[in-house]
Write a protein that holds these residues in place. Structure first.
Motif, PDB file in Angstrom:
ATOM      1  N   THR A  19      92.790  74.940 -16.384  1.00  0.00           N
ATOM      2  CA  THR A  19      93.198  73.626 -15.908  1.00  0.00           C
ATOM      3  C   THR A  19      94.507  73.251 -16.581  1.00  0.00           C
ATOM      4  OG1 THR A  19      92.421  71.379 -15.440  1.00  0.00           O
ATOM      5  CG2 THR A  19      92.035  72.230 -17.665  1.00  0.00           C
ATOM      6  N   THR A  20      95.165  72.213 -16.054  1.00  0.00           N
ATOM      7  CA  THR A  20      96.397  71.719 -16.660  1.00  0.00           C
ATOM      8  C   THR A  20      96.212  70.269 -17.080  1.00  0.00           C
ATOM      9  OG1 THR A  20      97.337  71.041 -14.537  1.00  0.00           O
ATOM     10  CG2 THR A  20      97.847  73.273 -15.311  1.00  0.00           C
ATOM     11  N   VAL A  21      96.803  69.912 -18.199  1.00  0.00           N
ATOM     12  CA  VAL A  21      96.731  68.551 -18.721  1.00  0.00           C
ATOM     13  C   VAL A  21      98.089  68.180 -19.313  1.00  0.00           C
ATOM     14  CG1 VAL A  21      94.261  68.562 -19.223  1.00  0.00           C
ATOM     15  CG2 VAL A  21      95.866  69.429 -20.918  1.00  0.00           C
ATOM     16  N   LYS A  22      98.305  66.886 -19.497  1.00  0.00           N
ATOM     17  CA  LYS A  22      99.554  66.409 -20.083  1.00  0.00           C
ATOM     18  C   LYS A  22      99.416  66.364 -21.607  1.00  0.00           C
ATOM     19  CE  LYS A  22     101.717  63.221 -17.883  1.00  0.00           C
ATOM     20  NZ  LYS A  22     102.133  61.913 -17.295  1.00  0.00           N
ATOM     21  N   ALA A  23     100.401  66.918 -22.287  1.00  0.00           N
ATOM     22  CA  ALA A  23     100.427  66.897 -23.749  1.00  0.00           C
ATOM     23  C   ALA A  23     101.092  65.608 -24.220  1.00  0.00           C
ATOM     24  CB  ALA A  23     101.166  68.109 -24.279  1.00  0.00           C
ATOM     25  N   VAL A  24     100.343  64.798 -24.960  1.00  0.00           N
ATOM     26  CA  VAL A  24     100.848  63.502 -25.410  1.00  0.00           C
ATOM     27  C   VAL A  24     101.072  63.472 -26.917  1.00  0.00           C
ATOM     28  CG1 VAL A  24     100.367  61.023 -25.516  1.00  0.00           C
ATOM     29  CG2 VAL A  24      99.722  62.339 -23.482  1.00  0.00           C
ATOM     30  N   LYS A  25     100.220  64.147 -27.660  1.00  0.00           N
ATOM     31  CA  LYS A  25     100.321  64.136 -29.119  1.00  0.00           C
ATOM     32  C   LYS A  25      99.844  65.461 -29.701  1.00  0.00           C
ATOM     33  CE  LYS A  25      97.567  60.579 -29.383  1.00  0.00           C
ATOM     34  NZ  LYS A  25      96.722  59.478 -29.940  1.00  0.00           N
ATOM     35  N   ASP A  26     100.228  65.701 -30.961  1.00  0.00           N
ATOM     36  CA  ASP A  26      99.767  66.899 -31.653  1.00  0.00           C
ATOM     37  C   ASP A  26      98.243  66.907 -31.731  1.00  0.00           C
ATOM     38  OD1 ASP A  26     102.431  67.386 -32.097  1.00  0.00           O
ATOM     39  OD2 ASP A  26     102.390  66.847 -34.226  1.00  0.00           O
ATOM     40  N   GLY A  27      97.654  68.084 -31.577  1.00  0.00           N
ATOM     41  CA  GLY A  27      96.212  68.150 -31.723  1.00  0.00           C
ATOM     42  C   GLY A  27      95.634  69.453 -31.238  1.00  0.00           C
ATOM     43  N   TYR A  28      94.285  69.490 -31.210  1.00  0.00           N
ATOM     44  CA  TYR A  28      93.530  70.693 -30.922  1.00  0.00           C
ATOM     45  C   TYR A  28      92.811  70.580 -29.575  1.00  0.00           C
ATOM     46  CZ  TYR A  28      94.188  71.456 -35.927  1.00  0.00           C
ATOM     47  OH  TYR A  28      94.739  71.623 -37.176  1.00  0.00           O
ATOM     48  N   TRP A  29      92.858  71.653 -28.813  1.00  0.00           N
ATOM     49  CA  TRP A  29      92.175  71.724 -27.527  1.00  0.00           C
ATOM     50  C   TRP A  29      91.047  72.762 -27.621  1.00  0.00           C
ATOM     51  CZ3 TRP A  29      93.401  68.382 -23.635  1.00  0.00           C
ATOM     52  CH2 TRP A  29      94.613  67.696 -23.764  1.00  0.00           C
ATOM     53  N   ARG A  30      89.901  72.424 -27.036  1.00  0.00           N
ATOM     54  CA  ARG A  30      88.797  73.374 -27.026  1.00  0.00           C
ATOM     55  C   ARG A  30      87.955  73.191 -25.773  1.00  0.00           C
ATOM     56  NH1 ARG A  30      84.209  71.027 -31.312  1.00  0.00           N
ATOM     57  NH2 ARG A  30      83.396  69.384 -29.921  1.00  0.00           N
ATOM     58  N   TRP A  31      87.169  74.221 -25.448  1.00  0.00           N
ATOM     59  CA  TRP A  31      86.143  74.148 -24.419  1.00  0.00           C
ATOM     60  C   TRP A  31      84.782  73.983 -25.093  1.00  0.00           C
ATOM     61  CZ3 TRP A  31      87.854  73.582 -19.640  1.00  0.00           C
ATOM     62  CH2 TRP A  31      89.073  74.156 -19.250  1.00  0.00           C
ATOM     63  N   ASN A  32      83.894  73.211 -24.452  1.00  0.00           N
ATOM     64  CA  ASN A  32      82.568  72.938 -25.001  1.00  0.00           C
ATOM     65  C   ASN A  32      81.532  73.096 -23.895  1.00  0.00           C
ATOM     66  OD1 ASN A  32      80.272  72.008 -26.271  1.00  0.00           O
ATOM     67  ND2 ASN A  32      81.036  69.972 -26.707  1.00  0.00           N
ATOM     68  N   PHE A  33      80.629  74.072 -24.090  1.00  0.00           N
ATOM     69  CA  PHE A  33      79.546  74.344 -23.141  1.00  0.00           C
ATOM     70  C   PHE A  33      78.237  73.902 -23.775  1.00  0.00           C
ATOM     71  CE2 PHE A  33      76.356  77.602 -21.659  1.00  0.00           C
ATOM     72  CZ  PHE A  33      76.199  77.093 -20.378  1.00  0.00           C
ATOM     73  N   THR A  34      77.498  73.024 -23.100  1.00  0.00           N
ATOM     74  CA  THR A  34      76.286  72.446 -23.691  1.00  0.00           C
ATOM     75  C   THR A  34      75.042  73.297 -23.504  1.00  0.00           C
ATOM     76  OG1 THR A  34      75.910  71.129 -21.688  1.00  0.00           O
ATOM     77  CG2 THR A  34      77.163  70.096 -23.478  1.00  0.00           C
ATOM     78  N   GLY A  35      75.138  74.374 -22.698  1.00  0.00           N
ATOM     79  CA  GLY A  35      74.005  75.271 -22.530  1.00  0.00           C
ATOM     80  C   GLY A  35      73.158  74.948 -21.310  1.00  0.00           C
ATOM     81  N   THR A  36      72.218  75.848 -21.028  1.00  0.00           N
ATOM     82  CA  THR A  36      71.290  75.692 -19.904  1.00  0.00           C
ATOM     83  C   THR A  36      69.883  76.020 -20.390  1.00  0.00           C
ATOM     84  OG1 THR A  36      71.468  77.998 -19.170  1.00  0.00           O
ATOM     85  CG2 THR A  36      73.099  76.446 -18.294  1.00  0.00           C
ATOM     86  N   ASN A  37      68.945  76.056 -19.466  1.00  0.00           N
ATOM     87  CA  ASN A  37      67.565  76.370 -19.820  1.00  0.00           C
ATOM     88  C   ASN A  37      67.409  77.801 -20.328  1.00  0.00           C
ATOM     89  OD1 ASN A  37      64.652  75.742 -19.818  1.00  0.00           O
ATOM     90  ND2 ASN A  37      64.545  77.267 -18.183  1.00  0.00           N
ATOM     91  N   THR A  38      68.339  78.681 -19.952  1.00  0.00           N
ATOM     92  CA  THR A  38      68.239  80.080 -20.352  1.00  0.00           C
ATOM     93  C   THR A  38      69.332  80.519 -21.320  1.00  0.00           C
ATOM     94  OG1 THR A  38      69.583  80.816 -18.471  1.00  0.00           O
ATOM     95  CG2 THR A  38      67.188  80.702 -18.146  1.00  0.00           C
ATOM     96  N   THR A  39      70.321  79.675 -21.568  1.00  0.00           N
ATOM     97  CA  THR A  39      71.498  80.074 -22.341  1.00  0.00           C
ATOM     98  C   THR A  39      71.861  79.012 -23.361  1.00  0.00           C
ATOM     99  OG1 THR A  39      72.310  81.249 -20.383  1.00  0.00           O
ATOM    100  CG2 THR A  39      73.888  80.855 -22.154  1.00  0.00           C
ATOM    101  N   GLY A  40      72.169  79.456 -24.576  1.00  0.00           N
ATOM    102  CA  GLY A  40      72.508  78.526 -25.644  1.00  0.00           C
ATOM    103  C   GLY A  40      73.890  77.911 -25.480  1.00  0.00           C
ATOM    104  N   PRO A  41      74.191  76.882 -26.269  1.00  0.00           N
ATOM    105  CA  PRO A  41      75.493  76.221 -26.202  1.00  0.00           C
ATOM    106  C   PRO A  41      76.578  77.056 -26.878  1.00  0.00           C
ATOM    107  CG  PRO A  41      74.192  75.271 -27.954  1.00  0.00           C
ATOM    108  CD  PRO A  41      73.301  76.260 -27.269  1.00  0.00           C
ATOM    109  N   ALA A  42      77.838  76.697 -26.609  1.00  0.00           N
ATOM    110  CA  ALA A  42      78.966  77.382 -27.248  1.00  0.00           C
ATOM    111  C   ALA A  42      80.155  76.441 -27.288  1.00  0.00           C
ATOM    112  CB  ALA A  42      79.330  78.660 -26.500  1.00  0.00           C
ATOM    113  N   LYS A  43      80.903  76.512 -28.381  1.00  0.00           N
ATOM    114  CA  LYS A  43      82.144  75.763 -28.521  1.00  0.00           C
ATOM    115  C   LYS A  43      83.244  76.711 -28.961  1.00  0.00           C
ATOM    116  CE  LYS A  43      79.853  71.469 -29.945  1.00  0.00           C
ATOM    117  NZ  LYS A  43      79.626  70.511 -31.060  1.00  0.00           N
ATOM    118  N   ALA A  44      84.407  76.595 -28.314  1.00  0.00           N
ATOM    119  CA  ALA A  44      85.549  77.399 -28.737  1.00  0.00           C
ATOM    120  C   ALA A  44      86.180  76.769 -29.976  1.00  0.00           C
ATOM    121  CB  ALA A  44      86.575  77.491 -27.619  1.00  0.00           C
ATOM    122  N   THR A  45      86.778  77.591 -30.807  1.00  0.00           N
ATOM    123  CA  THR A  45      87.555  77.075 -31.928  1.00  0.00           C
ATOM    124  C   THR A  45      88.815  76.409 -31.381  1.00  0.00           C
ATOM    125  OG1 THR A  45      86.755  78.830 -33.362  1.00  0.00           O
ATOM    126  CG2 THR A  45      88.757  77.695 -34.057  1.00  0.00           C
ATOM    127  N   GLY A  46      89.123  75.204 -31.852  1.00  0.00           N
ATOM    128  CA  GLY A  46      90.246  74.449 -31.314  1.00  0.00           C
ATOM    129  C   GLY A  46      91.577  75.180 -31.428  1.00  0.00           C
TER     130      GLY A  46
END
Length: 254
Positions: free
Chosen positions: A220-247
């Motif tokens: 996806t594309t987003v507008k950069a407004v300030k310094d910081g960290y971007w990450r993806w966050n998956f909350t999981g499903t009934n069969t699969t655990g959650p996962a977070k990317a390192t920012g």
């Protein structure tokens, strides 16, 4: 500590024995032991990848005027089950046994339990508890837990550095453990949150939600407004655990 057996893909045989115990337990006397609950993996899902054995405790709690002696614990889930025999109680009110599962090859061994993708989902706990006075009680469904496939996420935000107000592209990939092939593979059609944390903050805020492609990729594309960290966050499903990317840090310049 305990002896362990395995029944994978043969739940009918396991249930037949349990059904008989349940009938016998239907006429229990008031003095028989009482099972109050079960705690599995300290209240957390059991999440298994493709490399390491996962060991988790199951503690059955209850009471009896003579004290609890030992418990047989059966775990039942989608397309399988496994059990322990004679897990001796560490106190008069608690009996703990330990299960070991894996999703990697273990040639020549039936312990630990080797999982298949079909086993992922919600599992239940049945307990047959014996007291020191030889009374016993069988309680089906005394607890439940999620046995889930491990997931992983990656992220990349670019270009960097970037001028303030410029749009950046954030990509990534969601994969999960395949217990049949002993590999990680893309997880398609899953909603994943794109989150941002300013450089001077410890809190991530959700900016957008994106569905993974048929290979598990994200973009996806987003507008950069300030310094910081971007990450993806998956909350999981009934069969699969959650996962977070390192920012991934993006330097935004005036």
């Amino acid at each position: 500590m305990t002896s362990r057996g395995v029944v994978v893909g043969a739940v009918a045989a396991l249930l037949a024995g349990i059904g008989a115990s349940a009938d016998a337990a239907s006429d229990t006397a008031p003095s028989d032991p009482v099972v109050s609950g079960a705690t599995i993996n300290s209240g957390h899902d059991v999440i298994v990848g493709i490399t390491h054995n996962v060991v988790f405790p199951v503690t059955v709690t209850g009471s009896d005027d003579s004290g609890l002696s030992f418990a047989d614990v059966d775990l039942k889930g989608p397309h399988g089950g496994f059990y322990t025999t004679d897990a001796f109680c560490e106190t008069a009110t608690a009996c703990t046994t330990v299960f070991t599962v894996n999703a990697h090859p273990a040639p020549g061994s039936d312990d630990p339990v080797d999982l298949a993708n079909a086993n992922a989902g919600t599992w239940s706990v049945d307990a047959l508890v014996d007291a020191n006075d030889d009374d016993s009680v069988f309680v089906p469904g005394v607890g439940s837990f999620g046995l889930k496939r491990a997931a992983r996420l990656t992220v990349n935000a670019s270009p960097e550095p970037v001028a303030k107000g410029t749009r950046i592209t954030v990509t990534g990939k969601l994969v999960r453990a395949n217990w049949d092939t002993y590999r990680y593979a893309g997880y398609a059609g899953q909603a994943v949150k794109l989150q941002f944390r300013p450089k001077d903050s410890s809190t991530y805020t959700t900016v957008a939600t994106v569905n993974t492609s048929n290979t598990g990729t994200l973009r996806t594309t987003v507008k950069a407004v300030k310094d910081g960290y971007w990450r993806w966050n998956f909350t999981g499903t009934n069969t699969t655990g959650p996962a977070k990317a390192t920012g991934d840090y993006v330097d935004v310049r005036p």
